[in-house]
Design a protein around this motif. Structure first.
Motif, PDB file in Angstrom:
ATOM      1  N   PRO A 131      27.362  20.580 -13.913  1.00 14.28           N
ATOM      2  CA  PRO A 131      25.904  20.559 -14.085  1.00 14.28           C
ATOM      3  C   PRO A 131      25.252  19.743 -12.973  1.00 14.28           C
ATOM      4  CG  PRO A 131      27.002  19.282 -15.821  1.00 14.28           C
ATOM      5  CD  PRO A 131      28.055  20.019 -15.078  1.00 14.28           C
ATOM      6  N   SER A 147      27.830  22.692 -21.507  1.00 16.05           N
ATOM      7  CA  SER A 147      27.144  22.737 -20.216  1.00 16.05           C
ATOM      8  C   SER A 147      27.862  23.598 -19.193  1.00 16.05           C
ATOM      9  CB  SER A 147      27.017  21.314 -19.662  1.00 16.05           C
ATOM     10  OG  SER A 147      26.235  20.549 -20.529  1.00 16.05           O
ATOM     11  N   GLY A 149      27.192  24.987 -14.861  1.00 17.72           N
ATOM     12  CA  GLY A 149      26.755  24.467 -13.581  1.00 17.72           C
ATOM     13  C   GLY A 149      26.679  25.631 -12.632  1.00 17.72           C
TER      14      GLY A 149
END
Ligand SMILES: Cc1cc2nc3c(=O)[nH]c(=O)nc-3n(C[C@H](O)[C@H](O)[C@H](O)COP(=O)(O)OP(=O)(O)OC[C@H]3O[C@@H](n4cnc5c(N)ncnc54)[C@H](O)[C@@H]3O)c2cc1C
Ligand SMILES: Cc1cc2nc3c(=O)[nH]c(=O)nc-3n(C[C@H](O)[C@H](O)[C@H](O)COP(=O)(O)OP(=O)(O)OC[C@H]3O[C@@H](n4cnc5c(N)ncnc54)[C@H](O)[C@@H]3O)c2cc1C
Lengths: 478, 402
Positions: A131, A147, A149
């Motif tokens: 991220p 998460s 990225g």
């Protein structure tokens, strides 16, 4: 609350319980600063056992608790409860074990995402999900948000890189969920649950071998349409780059003002394409890429890590950079099928014109993840409301095109009211079954993700009068 | 509509239903009816009818793994998904496909190959095995080392709960973090939570080239060679070993895919020693032994030597991946129940000491501890109770008698 605080003090080291109003206020919001609440009390446990004790105490008192990592979340997931305990993992920052033979590391939840890569980089390994907030955000927060990225196009998200989690369940038990174990994939269900199914206290992540070659290309196009066509052509050619990022003219202007990234002048859109893998393969794919990007008026190739960093600099600073060209802005996060990008971008243009609100577009083009930055002047009466309308209409567009209301920032408090637009009541009720299995009391981060949580004993389909959770002040009606 | 006997008439409304025969038995438990729904709504109608009458249901795809897992405690209806056999949407530009649960892996692969794409799972018996069965009873194939398992490639799912509720999660975009991921929960649930009706997967472009590097290897060298291959920047997609005779020779094969496969294969050969680089897989690649008795071992890479030794010591044939930490074992000869139980517990002791786990996927008898200790079991029971409070979905077929 006072008896609870006294009990917490008896359980934890003295400096781990925060009640000073000034210090409490530093925890009142996460990265989404327009939702604020002062936590009832903040605790800074140092061990999993301490987390478990705090959670058990919350159960005894029937008090809600919220986990917090580094507070970089952008959907208000770590928004505290005034009537609850905020459990912050900032004292759980140890990398417990790095085992390159097994290609894994075992870390505490407060460890930052980048710290894992830094611990193994010189030995040729890294932790793949990256991220943009990776210098600060915690791995516990990453697990909670699943998460991604810029590089998740090729390498996937947190859920694809976590092998096991020790969690404290909402009723205070320490349980290990391991991909190796037979049974339901509770690890998979836990990751991305935004702190509503318990607190991760120890995380085993997979480490990846660094690729032999990396080629980073910046392609400048006259128009966003040309950029979009190049993206489709790359995918159509069977290439899966590590990343394909796009920025439009307004986003470039902002990045230029903030970090002087010197992207080619006059570009209507730039594309950053990163190829990685075995050298022979990258070389071949680069040749294909050059051909595909023939419409670009400039193609820059990074010759070394410094030049690569220079190309990424503009992209990575984009969120913060719009502050240079606009007094206020909303960071939106939505997803559309990649092939719908041209139609959706055109529709965003129309929305922007209609409401007289500028939108800078920065996005993970490879996977259709839009991050429109909706710009407005908060000194201008009504502008904030118009920006809200545009921002919400963008999510409607995403749903219309079969996409999602969030690709990586999560639902949190911010988007729970959009959940019924994306999912039916039955879908949401079914998700509640998972919630009730883990958290029958509804104490773990209540009021997040789901619009009107149902009490776990309730029969679906019969909602009458004021919801009991609302009445008791445990939930807000949205 | 009911064919072949009228006992079930009306019970399932318009849904095609037939009387079950001996061939429909699940591990010896013969259902009364076989229902053949053609739509999600029909699945829901069948399950609602079953809920009203407290009938137990076992879903079935191609039936290739129905004999895995213990027999159901009871089974009134076999819910056969063979008529749900449509590929609903292949968005080639988005590298996404949505298919009904009864689509066979072979049919799906054929549809995708037309656009130069594939679902990066290696499913044996693809002619019969279905999308739903592959999700409900997934085993990592060779390329799981690079692409992950079914749960990593699934991006959206439609399920029907035991009370007939139809629920969706995920969607048709790869990047999506809205709501809980029911797909993860249903993947590997062996039909015990509900019925998988439709699934959406992310796809990969078909690699332009493939090469296998194949060598015979002393068992003692496997851990070091596997570690070198796993760390190689030539990026193998898979590394598998095969040792059919517990005391016999071992073959190792590594797969490279993509461009420049020959060059990369040669790079890998240097890590292995004398080996052949070939455009064809060895005959055993991605295949199962017989599966009357099948044991799965998962382990961290550092446990490779211990697992190889334990398998040999217990007289078990071995095939699987030392880099992904997963092998399948099969007894070299027929064992009676006591022998099998003793073999499994002996194996489990050694494997767990090396940080691994042993599951018995298939066994023709009851007296074997199939799963060993499962840390999350109390939570799993609670999940089961919420989804299937009446214990009507494949009761008794999963961990802890779930
Ligand atoms: C500039 C900027 C760039 C960003 N870029 C990206 C990006 O590229 N990709 C991306 O995916 N996100 C991005 N984000 C969002 C954010 O950084 C991530 O969501 C991150 O994972 C949050 O981590 P955190 O430690 O800050 O969590 P917090 O904000 O503290 O918490 C987030 C959520 O996780 C829960 N939580 C925290 N710790 C735990 C735990 N141990 N166990 C259970 N639940 C827990 C909280 O309750 C909350 O719901 C960005 C944010 C910023 C500010
Ligand atoms: C050596 C080997 C390698 C393998 N490699 C892979 C691989 O690479 N990737 C992979 O994903 N799998 C792999 N598998 C798993 C295997 O291929 C699948 O289990 C198989 O596809 C089952 O399909 P089926 O339609 O025959 O299921 P069936 O035999 O009909 O059913 C299997 C189980 O699933 C349940 N079930 C079936 N359909 C549904 C449904 N629609 N909803 C709910 N429950 C249902 C049944 O009740 C039963 O318990 C491998 C297996 C072996 C032995």
């Amino acid at each position: 609350m006072d008896t609870l605080i006294a009990a917490l003090r008896s359980l934890l080291p003295h400096d781990s319980v925060i009640t000073d109003p000034v210090r409490l206020r530093t925890y009142e919001c996460d990265g989404l600063t327009y939702h604020r609440a002062t936590p009832g009390v903040v605790v800074l446990p140092g061990t999993a056992e301490q987390v478990a004790r705090v959670v058990r105490l919350c159960n005894d008192f029937g008090v809600p608790f919220v986990a917090r990592g580094s507070g970089t979340g952008l959907s208000g997931g770590a928004l505290p409860r005034e009537d609850g305990v905020l459990i912050v993992t900032s004292r759980m920052r140890a990398i417990l074990e790095v085992d390159l033979a097994d290609r894994r590391a075992v870390v505490e939840p407060g460890v930052t995402n980048l710290a894992i890569t830094e611990a193994v980089r010189d030995r040729g390994y890294y932790y793949a999900p990256d991220p943009s907030s990776q210098q600060i955000c915690s791995i516990g927060g990453n697990v909670a948000e699943n998460s991604g990225g810029a590089h998740c196009l090729k390498y996937g998200f947190t859920v694809n890189h976590v092998e096991a989690c020790e969690i404290v369940t909402p009723d205070g038990d320490l349980v290990t969920l391991d991909r190796m174990d037979p049974g339901y994939d509770l690890l998979g269900a836990f990751i991305g649950s935004e702190g509503t199914l318990g607190i991760a206290t120890k995380i085993t992540v997979r480490l990846c071998r660094a690729p032999e070659a990396v080629t980073t290309v910046l392609a400048a196009f006259e128009s966003i349409e040309q950029g979009g066509q190049a993206v489709s052509a790359i995918i159509g050619a069977g290439i899966v780059p590590a990343a394909i990022e796009m920025m439009d003219a307004l986003a470039i202007e902002a990045a230029e003002a903030a970090v002087a990234c010197s992207y080619p002048e006059g570009a209507g859109a730039v594309l950053i394409v990163e190829l990685d893998g075995p050298a022979a393969e990258v070389e071949r794919q680069f040749a294909q890429l050059e051909e595909i990007c023939s419409a670009a008026f400039e193609l820059r190739v990074a010759a070394d890590p410094a030049e690569r960093a220079a190309i990424w600099k503009g992209r990575k600073s984009a969120f913060a950079a719009v502050g240079r060209i606009s007094p206020a802005y909303i960071v939106q996060d939505g997803v559309v099928p990649r092939t719908s990008l041209p139609a959706v971008l055109a529709a965003i243009d129309r929305l922007s014109a209609e409401h007289d609100i500028k939108v800078a577009n920065v996005f993970h083009a490879g996977d259709g993840n839009l991050h429109p930055l909706v710009l407005f002047d908060d000194g201008d009466p009504g502008a904030g409301e118009r920006a809200e309308v545009v921002s919400g209409a963008i999510l409607d567009l995403c749903i219309e095109h079969g996409g999602s209301i969030t690709g990586e920032h999560g639902v949190g408090v911010d988007k729970s009211r959009y959940m019924p637009k994306m999912f039916s009541a039955d879908d949401l009720d079914t998700m509640q079954l998972v919630r009730c299995a883990f958290d029958p009391q509804g104490l773990a981060n209540p009021g997040k993700v789901f619009p009107t949580p149902r009490l776990c004993g309730e029969v679906p389909g019969v909602r009458k009068g004021v919801h009991p959770l609302v009445e008791s002040g445990k939930a807000d009606q949205l | 509509m009911v064919t072949g006997g009228l006992e079930g008439a009306g019970v399932f409304g318009e849904v095609t239903t037939r009387q079950a025969g001996d061939d429909d038995a699940v591990c010896g438990v013969r259902p009364r009816w076989v229902a053949l729904p053609e739509t999600v709504e029909e699945i829901a109608a069948v399950l609602r009818a079953c809920a009203e009458r407290d009938l137990a249901v076992v879903p079935a795809g191609g039936g290739t793994k129905l004999h895995w897992a213990p027999p159901p405690e009871r089974c009134d209806v076999l819910l056969d998904l063979c008529c749900m056999n449509e590929v609903l949407e292949h968005a080639a530009g988005d590298l996404v496909v949505r298919a009904q649960a009864g689509v066979t892996i072979a049919a799906l692969s054929a549809a995708l190959a037309g656009e130069g794409q594939e679902l990066a799972l290696d499913v044996p018996f693809g002619e019969d095995a279905t999308v739903g069965g592959t999700l409900a009873a997934p085993l990592p194939g060779p390329r799981a080392f690079r692409y992950g398992t079914a749960r990593d490639l699934l991006i959206g799912i439609t399920v029907v709960l035991p009370d007939g509720t139809v629920a969706r999660s995920g969607g048709k975009v790869v990047k999506n973090v809205a709501g809980y991921d029911l797909g993860k929960l249903f993947t590997g649930s062996y039909g015990t939570l509900g019925v998988i009706a439709e699934a959406t997967f992310r796809l990969h472009p078909m690699p332009p080239e493939r090469r296998w590097v194949v060598a015979e290897l002393g068992g003692a060298r496997v851990p070091a060679v596997a570690a070198a291959l796993a760390a190689s920047q030539a990026e193998p997609s898979a590394v598998e070993v095969d040792r059919p005779d517990p005391a016999g020779p071992l073959t190792l094969a590594a797969l490279v895919e993509g461009t420049a496969a020959q060059t990369r294969g040669e790079t890998l050969r240097e890590l292995i020693g004398p080996a052949e680089v070939s455009g064809e897989p060895p005959s055993w690649w991605g295949q199962v032994f017989g599966d009357d008795v099948l044991v799965e071992v998962r382990f961290p890479a550092s446990g490779t030597a211990a697992v190889l030794d334990a398998a040999a010591g217990c007289g078990l044939s071995l095939r699987g991946s030392p880099v992904a930490g997963r092998v399948l074992l099969e007894p070299g000869r027929e064992l009676d129940e006591d022998e099998l139980a003793a073999t499994v517990s002996g194996l489990r002791e050694k494997v767990e000491a090396a940080g691994g786990r042993v599951s018995v996927l298939a066994a023709p008898c009851q007296g074997v501890d199939r799963w060993g200790h499962v840390s999350g079991l109390p939570l799993m029971r609670r999940v089961k109770e919420r989804f299937d409070p009446g214990r009507r979905m494949s009761p008794g077929r999963f961990v802890g008698g779930i």
